[in-house]
Write a protein that holds these residues in place. Structure first.
Motif, PDB file in Angstrom:
ATOM      1  N   GLY A  19       0.834  -1.193   0.000  1.00 13.87           N
ATOM      2  CA  GLY A  19       0.000   0.000   0.000  1.00 13.87           C
ATOM      3  C   GLY A  19       0.867   1.240   0.000  1.00 13.87           C
ATOM      4  N   TYR A  20       0.699   2.070  -1.032  1.00 13.80           N
ATOM      5  CA  TYR A  20       1.491   3.287  -1.180  1.00 13.80           C
ATOM      6  C   TYR A  20       0.597   4.499  -0.978  1.00 13.80           C
ATOM      7  N   ALA A  21       0.987   5.389  -0.069  1.00  6.85           N
ATOM      8  CA  ALA A  21       0.264   6.648   0.137  1.00  6.85           C
ATOM      9  C   ALA A  21       0.946   7.724  -0.696  1.00  6.85           C
ATOM     10  N   TYR A  22       0.166   8.735  -1.043  1.00  6.41           N
ATOM     11  CA  TYR A  22       0.694   9.873  -1.795  1.00  6.41           C
ATOM     12  C   TYR A  22       1.036  10.980  -0.820  1.00  6.41           C
ATOM     13  N   ASP A  23       2.234  11.545  -0.926  1.00  3.45           N
ATOM     14  CA  ASP A  23       2.578  12.662  -0.054  1.00  3.45           C
ATOM     15  C   ASP A  23       2.108  13.976  -0.690  1.00  3.45           C
ATOM     16  N   TYR A  24       2.396  15.082  -0.042  1.00  2.00           N
ATOM     17  CA  TYR A  24       1.920  16.394  -0.513  1.00  2.00           C
ATOM     18  C   TYR A  24       2.489  16.777  -1.879  1.00  2.00           C
ATOM     19  N   GLU A  25       3.579  16.143  -2.300  1.00  2.00           N
ATOM     20  CA  GLU A  25       4.153  16.410  -3.620  1.00  2.00           C
ATOM     21  C   GLU A  25       3.661  15.416  -4.675  1.00  2.00           C
ATOM     22  N   GLY A  26       2.787  14.488  -4.262  1.00  2.00           N
ATOM     23  CA  GLY A  26       2.263  13.499  -5.194  1.00  2.00           C
ATOM     24  C   GLY A  26       3.136  12.268  -5.364  1.00  2.00           C
ATOM     25  N   LEU A  27       4.186  12.158  -4.555  1.00  2.00           N
ATOM     26  CA  LEU A  27       5.060  10.997  -4.624  1.00  2.00           C
ATOM     27  C   LEU A  27       4.477   9.855  -3.791  1.00  2.00           C
ATOM     28  N   GLN A  28       4.797   8.628  -4.184  1.00  2.00           N
ATOM     29  CA  GLN A  28       4.281   7.466  -3.476  1.00  2.00           C
ATOM     30  C   GLN A  28       5.293   6.970  -2.453  1.00  2.00           C
ATOM     31  N   LYS A  29       4.760   6.616  -1.270  1.00  2.00           N
ATOM     32  CA  LYS A  29       5.596   6.088  -0.198  1.00  2.00           C
ATOM     33  C   LYS A  29       4.885   4.862   0.359  1.00  2.00           C
ATOM     34  N   ILE A  30       5.601   3.727   0.455  1.00  2.00           N
ATOM     35  CA  ILE A  30       4.971   2.523   0.984  1.00  2.00           C
ATOM     36  C   ILE A  30       4.659   2.721   2.472  1.00  2.00           C
ATOM     37  N   VAL A  31       3.411   2.410   2.862  1.00  2.00           N
ATOM     38  CA  VAL A  31       2.993   2.602   4.251  1.00  2.00           C
ATOM     39  C   VAL A  31       2.538   1.307   4.916  1.00  2.00           C
TER      40      VAL A  31
END
Length: 197
Positions: free
Chosen positions: A83-95
């Protein structure tokens, strides 16, 4: 659960009961819609009928903004979902990652969820699915056995109506609802339901 996994805006100070309604494949490509007690849409899960790729799901907020991209990664002994969340810059980070420990789907197949990913997905687990999702009778529990969310069906006087099309998810206080619904979307796909093509 002390810290939010997707975002603190999805953590309520009180217990939340959310209704999950399946969308038909023929109308909208599958997936489901989640409403709160006032019938306001709070989440939507798009399956591969909308996303266009088998093994990929998107969880959106009530306004249609993407919160999580969930993708399946096949490994030799287990199946893993990231599951990847989007940060405020629109980048994906696995959470988080969800891991099936067996290739055979049965009531006894352990499905575990990791949110502390410092050692990699699946090495240590934080949560586990107990019960059987296809019967809409399961919980997401932490390592101590405390339920953080329960999936069930509405009980009417003297009977229980089981439906794959409508069920509820009760999320405990201070638990990230977006995380819980992301896990529900994965379970829905694993058991070949509305998010799967």
């Amino acid at each position: 659960m002390a810290a939010p996994i997707v975002s603190k805006i999805y953590c309520s100070s009180s217990q939340m009961m959310l209704a999950v309604r399946r969308r038909p494949h023929v109308v909208s490509g599958g997936g489901f819609v989640v409403t709160d007690c006032s019938q306001k849409v709070v989440f939507m899960a798009d399956g591969c009928g909308i996303v266009g790729k088998p093994g990929e799901l998107i969880l959106r907020d009530g306004d249609g903004n993407a919160l999580l991209l969930i993708s399946r990664k096949a490994l030799s002994m287990r199946k893993q979902w990231n599951g990847y969340a989007y940060d405020y810059e629109g980048l994906q980070k696995i959470v988080f990652c969800v891991t099936e420990l067996s290739s055979f789907l049965s009531r006894n197949t352990p499905i575990r969820i990791s949110v502390d990913l410092s050692r990699g997905c699946g090495r240590d687990w934080n949560f586990e699915i107990r019960g059987y999702f296809p019967e809409r009778n399961c919980s997401i529990v932490d390592r101590q056995g405390n339920a953080i969310a329960q999936i069930g069906v509405k009980e009417e006087v003297g009977k229980v109506t089981r439906s794959k099309d409508l069920y509820h998810v009760v999320v405990k206080p201070r638990v990230d609802q977006a995380f819980v619904l992301g896990v529900v979307a994965v379970l829905d796909y694993i058991y070949d339901e509305s998010t799967r093509c």
